[in-house]
Enzyme design. Structure first.
Site, mmCIF file in Angstrom:
data_model
loop_
_atom_site.group_PDB
_atom_site.id
_atom_site.type_symbol
_atom_site.label_atom_id
_atom_site.label_comp_id
_atom_site.label_asym_id
_atom_site.label_seq_id
_atom_site.Cartn_x
_atom_site.Cartn_y
_atom_site.Cartn_z
ATOM 1 N N ASN A 13 32.381 40.643 26.814
ATOM 2 C CA ASN A 13 32.809 41.605 27.826
ATOM 3 C C ASN A 13 31.581 42.463 28.136
ATOM 4 O O ASN A 13 31.098 43.189 27.263
ATOM 5 C CB ASN A 13 33.923 42.462 27.236
ATOM 6 C CG ASN A 13 34.991 42.891 28.211
ATOM 7 O OD1 ASN A 13 35.888 43.613 27.838
ATOM 8 N ND2 ASN A 13 34.931 42.458 29.457
ATOM 9 N N ASN A 65 36.105 49.654 36.715
ATOM 10 C CA ASN A 65 36.203 48.208 36.794
ATOM 11 C C ASN A 65 35.183 47.664 37.787
ATOM 12 O O ASN A 65 34.603 48.426 38.579
ATOM 13 C CB ASN A 65 37.615 47.788 37.239
ATOM 14 C CG ASN A 65 38.609 47.783 36.093
ATOM 15 O OD1 ASN A 65 38.261 47.477 34.955
ATOM 16 N ND2 ASN A 65 39.857 48.115 36.383
ATOM 17 N N CYS A 74 39.059 51.202 28.292
ATOM 18 C CA CYS A 74 38.514 49.868 28.013
ATOM 19 C C CYS A 74 38.027 49.863 26.570
ATOM 20 O O CYS A 74 37.098 50.597 26.217
ATOM 21 C CB CYS A 74 37.365 49.563 28.970
ATOM 22 S SG CYS A 74 36.509 48.014 28.624
ATOM 23 N N GLY A 75 38.668 49.051 25.721
ATOM 24 C CA GLY A 75 38.334 49.051 24.302
ATOM 25 C C GLY A 75 36.953 48.517 23.998
ATOM 26 O O GLY A 75 36.174 49.122 23.243
ATOM 27 N N ASN A 76 36.599 47.363 24.585
ATOM 28 C CA ASN A 76 35.258 46.826 24.359
ATOM 29 C C ASN A 76 34.198 47.731 24.980
ATOM 30 O O ASN A 76 33.103 47.889 24.433
ATOM 31 C CB ASN A 76 35.151 45.412 24.923
ATOM 32 C CG ASN A 76 35.875 44.393 24.075
ATOM 33 O OD1 ASN A 76 36.039 44.570 22.874
ATOM 34 N ND2 ASN A 76 36.330 43.307 24.698
ATOM 35 N N ASN A 170 47.301 44.131 32.846
ATOM 36 C CA ASN A 170 46.518 43.079 32.227
ATOM 37 C C ASN A 170 47.500 42.112 31.585
ATOM 38 O O ASN A 170 48.582 42.512 31.148
ATOM 39 C CB ASN A 170 45.586 43.668 31.167
ATOM 40 C CG ASN A 170 44.659 44.711 31.757
ATOM 41 O OD1 ASN A 170 43.686 44.417 32.417
ATOM 42 N ND2 ASN A 170 44.992 45.980 31.523
ATOM 43 N N GLU A 187 42.389 40.122 33.447
ATOM 44 C CA GLU A 187 42.239 41.573 33.594
ATOM 45 C C GLU A 187 42.411 42.035 35.036
ATOM 46 O O GLU A 187 41.778 41.502 35.951
ATOM 47 C CB GLU A 187 40.863 42.019 33.095
ATOM 48 C CG GLU A 187 40.725 42.059 31.591
ATOM 49 C CD GLU A 187 39.563 42.932 31.151
ATOM 50 O OE1 GLU A 187 39.484 44.102 31.600
ATOM 51 O OE2 GLU A 187 38.741 42.446 30.361
ATOM 52 N N CYS A 197 38.874 41.270 25.847
ATOM 53 C CA CYS A 197 39.433 42.537 26.333
ATOM 54 C C CYS A 197 39.889 43.338 25.123
ATOM 55 O O CYS A 197 40.807 42.914 24.409
ATOM 56 C CB CYS A 197 40.593 42.281 27.283
ATOM 57 S SG CYS A 197 41.453 43.785 27.804
ATOM 58 N N GLY A 198 39.267 44.490 24.888
ATOM 59 C CA GLY A 198 39.545 45.273 23.691
ATOM 60 C C GLY A 198 40.954 45.831 23.621
ATOM 61 O O GLY A 198 41.644 45.700 22.602
ATOM 62 N N THR A 199 41.407 46.474 24.704
ATOM 63 C CA THR A 199 42.774 46.987 24.699
ATOM 64 C C THR A 199 43.770 45.832 24.687
ATOM 65 O O THR A 199 44.883 45.966 24.184
ATOM 66 C CB THR A 199 43.036 47.910 25.900
ATOM 67 O OG1 THR A 199 42.666 47.222 27.114
ATOM 68 C CG2 THR A 199 42.264 49.212 25.785
#
Length: 256
Positions: A13, A65, A74-76, A170, A187, A197-199
């Protein structure tokens, strides 16, 4: 204006990182963000992240985005900005920063970024599927033969159905293996499958706990391996950590 930027990736990502503590970058310029993220006419990335000053915190994360619009957590990207902050000397190994969904703690250990996510509750069951918010909204669906699954077609259909068409969601497709949970994600905002995708993997891990998965859950994505740990109390999840690598790919400057 010459803009200095850094490129980071977290399990594939990828993000443009900009130190905006001087507030030189116009965060309202949607077309500029979109152009920079374009893989043919710009730098190319799944998203763009600004590191900004924030009273009471080490820094603030502002995430966009690749369509140019500011988005939910966004986790990542969160893991990447923590590594970026360390590389820039803003933090050492631990931090508390602010993102659009609130306060986040994080630390770096053994070259892995441990990012604390928001608490999660209010998980909705839709047939055998799950819908939940881990900082961003996620639909989680179990599938078979995920390696050959039509992620774009099926993800696009769910993301654009009557319920989700306006706000978007997502969509995560998951399949347990002998040693990990395979996750592939469509996404919103990118409007395509991303390498990770982290989340999304966080949502997948929490949903998998209702089918017997225990914390920590090992995750496999197209871009690499992650891990999600959590504490579960009924249908409420706390002390959630997304763990994985975040690496600088290159740095440069561009005329804008």
């Amino acid at each position: 204006m010459t803009l200095k930027f850094y490129k980071y990736q977290g399990t594939g990502n990828d993000f443009i990182l900009i130190d905006n503590r001087t507030a030189e970058f116009d965060s309202q310029d949607t077309e500029l963000v979109k152009k920079l993220c374009d893989r043919r006419y710009g730098i190319g990335a799944d998203g763009l992240i600004l590191l900004e000053d924030c009273l009471g915190f080490d820094f603030q994360m502002v995430y966009f985005n690749s369509d140019g619009n500011q988005s939910s957590m966004c986790g990542n990207g969160g893991r990447c900005i923590v590594q970026f902050a360390k590389d820039m000397g803003v933090i050492k190994k631990e931090t508390t920063f602010r993102a659009i969904d609130g306060e986040h703690d994080a630390f770096i250990e053994n070259e892995l970024v441990h990012l604390k996510m928001i608490d999660v509750s209010g998980i909705e069951r839709i047939g055998n599927d799950f819908y939940l918010n881990t900082g961003s909204p996620h639909y989680v669906k179990a599938v078979e033969n995920i390696k050959d699954f039509a992620v774009y077609n099926e993800g696009y259909a769910i993301r654009n159905n009557d319920r989700f068409r306006q706000e978007g969601t997502n969509v995560n497709f998951v399949e347990p293996t002998s040693d990990a949970l395979w996750v592939r994600t469509f996404e919103r905002g990118v409007e395509d499958e991303t390498y990770s995708c982290g989340t999304g993997v966080t949502a997948a891990a929490l949903a998998s706990s209702f089918n017997g998965a225990q914390s920590p859950v090992k995750i496999k994505t197209l871009g690499g391996d992650l891990q999600v740990s959590f504490k579960k109390e009924g249908e409420k999840f706390t002390n959630i950590y997304l763990v994985g690598p975040a690496k600088q790919v290159f740095r440069g400057s561009v005329e804008v």
